[in-house]
Motif scaffolding. Sequence first.
Motif, PDB file in Angstrom:
ATOM      1  N   ALA A 168      -2.357   5.115   2.507  1.00  0.00           N
ATOM      2  CA  ALA A 168      -3.225   3.964   2.795  1.00  0.00           C
ATOM      3  C   ALA A 168      -2.741   3.232   4.044  1.00  0.00           C
ATOM      4  CB  ALA A 168      -3.239   3.025   1.592  1.00  0.00           C
ATOM      5  N   ARG A 216      -4.913   2.561   7.466  1.00  0.00           N
ATOM      6  CA  ARG A 216      -5.093   1.196   7.975  1.00  0.00           C
ATOM      7  C   ARG A 216      -4.597   1.093   9.431  1.00  0.00           C
ATOM      8  NH1 ARG A 216      -7.644  -3.081   8.656  1.00  0.00           N
ATOM      9  NH2 ARG A 216      -6.506  -5.041   8.796  1.00  0.00           N
ATOM     10  N   LYS A 250       0.851  -1.193   0.000  1.00  0.00           N
ATOM     11  CA  LYS A 250       0.000   0.000   0.000  1.00  0.00           C
ATOM     12  C   LYS A 250       0.887   1.244   0.000  1.00  0.00           C
ATOM     13  CE  LYS A 250      -3.931  -1.558   2.806  1.00  0.00           C
ATOM     14  NZ  LYS A 250      -3.905  -2.995   2.842  1.00  0.00           N
ATOM     15  N   ASP A 251       0.352   2.381  -0.474  1.00  0.00           N
ATOM     16  CA  ASP A 251       1.139   3.609  -0.379  1.00  0.00           C
ATOM     17  C   ASP A 251       1.026   4.163   1.049  1.00  0.00           C
ATOM     18  OD1 ASP A 251      -1.206   5.086  -0.127  1.00  0.00           O
ATOM     19  OD2 ASP A 251      -1.346   5.429  -2.292  1.00  0.00           O
TER      20      ASP A 251
END
Lengths: 278, 344
Positions: B112, B116, B108-109
């Motif tokens: 993100a 999360r 994920k970048d």
Amino acid sequence: MSAVAARRRTLPGFGLTMGLTLTWLSVIILIPLAGLFLKSLELSPEQFWNILSSRRTLNALRVSFGLAFAAACVNLVMGSIIVWALVRYRFPGRRLFDAIVDVPFALPTAVAGVALTALFAEKGWLGAPLAALGLKVAFTPVGIFVAMIFIGIPFVVRTVQPVLQDLDPEIEEAAGSLGASRWQTIFRVILPSLAPALLTGLALAFARAVGEYGSVIFIAGNLPNVSEIAPLLIVIRLSEFRYADATAIAVVMLVVSFVIIFAVNRLQRWAQSRIPAR
Amino acid sequence: MTIEVRNLVKSFGSFKALDGVDLKVDSGELVALLGPSGSGKTTLLRIVAGLDWPDSGEVFINGEDALAQGARERHVGFVFQHYALFRHMTVFENVAFGLRVQPRAVRKDEAAIRIRVKELLDLVQLDWLADRYPSQLSGGQRQRIALARALAIEPRILLLDEPFGALDAKVRKELRKWLRSLHHEIHVTSIFVTHDQEEALEVANRVVVMDKGRIEQIGSPDDVYESPASAFVHGFIGESIELPVQVEGGAVRLDGRPLALAADGLAPGASKLFVRRHDMLVGPPGSGAFEGAVRHVRNFGPVQRAEVTLSGGKTIEIDAPRDKELRVGDTIGLEPRRYRIFAG
């Protein structure tokens, strides 16, 4: 601190231990070093500068500090690997190897120097095959490098070993089960946890190598400007009764060493602050 | 996600940690592995996680052969008894670790990952600790962070090794409730190891009782408490009175004397009689299967616990209601309301 709190200290003796500490450090370290500075004051700034900027002095300092740093870096890498093997695996002879690590601590440096020279001389056990490959070790700067590695290795091993022993193998399992590869576990989890100890080991190995004299002079060849270390140049100046020259070089070594060690210390403190005590 | 293990065997030197274990866990279950230390429960958990390898046997996670994969590929969340948090990383970085080490293609970048991690910290109700280091947290907080870290990779199954073992009693009780409600919320198939029967009975849907590398009983918390399958389970779960008896000629004998207990269907020979402490009913002398003298009485929460020396010489402890009058020196009759007799 309030008087009440002071009276409630379990162990008395702040005054006593602090007094002893200051006295002792003064007698053993500070006064001799101050004497060094005083002696160098006999020189005018111009003379001082001339001694330092002479080609021979600069080359000697370059050889000492440059090779000591390179040797310390090699010791950091190899020492870490040795620590890893000694701490994490059980193999026959482990205790023996563990004891061998301390040999450079205890061996008279001259003995080490003679032994290394014999080994790496052109007809020596290791020197002969290396010479066949075109690499001359004894009586060259490479020889100094080898001697400095020899005397520095225990410093890295002995500083990192207890910290790695303290590092729970479970954190490696945790990293693995979170999907980290072996390399990611080493570079993101294990090495950062060991960073303060690694830096301390690096600083100690470096300091030891900079100050090393006995083992190096046997293997170095001591060619001015090429394989002459600063401590040897100091001894040469002393034997020529040029005491002020000797102290000038010593002062520079002292200041440079102190700056480097202080910097590494700060770096180590910074790394440590990211790992607060448990 | 289901978990299935078949005929697992694992030895450490001459010590048999697992001696032929079969177990199936259905999707969404919360299963407790319960047993004394050395019973093999942690070894079983570690083999499912890929942290240990069996000598023989099979492990399937969602029908796939798990033994063909390392811990890294199994996508299993593992929570350690001593947390195993990365001490040089903040709470935030600890939770983010599993996301950051993913292969570049699926990683994920940064934005993100932040979202999360924030979600997970909210889930374990510790978002306000994101910038702290593990050493600055309490044990209970550390374990919740360890759980958040394990959940970050969206594991197929969640394995917890004595998750509350290192915590004090009060925190342990809170976290038990919390774990149960968390499981209710996220419904990931979970196995947790414990040696604390109360914990197992309170938290799990199903309890697996283990001893000496074997599974003794698998059942609901009620099953294992109310109808223990073996002498070990009866003795291990709940407080029991255990008396060595002899079954012969259709009678149960204690110290040679027959007891007024039915011996139907019991194999003759040396056996063990188990009665729960609170299932021993106190009556006047001469009533009931046993008779004994009260030695000692102590109030113990809602009950009084009495030490009674039976006429054969054995001393047992019983729990009686507080309103029952018991005095030291009294002779009383005892009738087991429920009891079990196991051969051996």
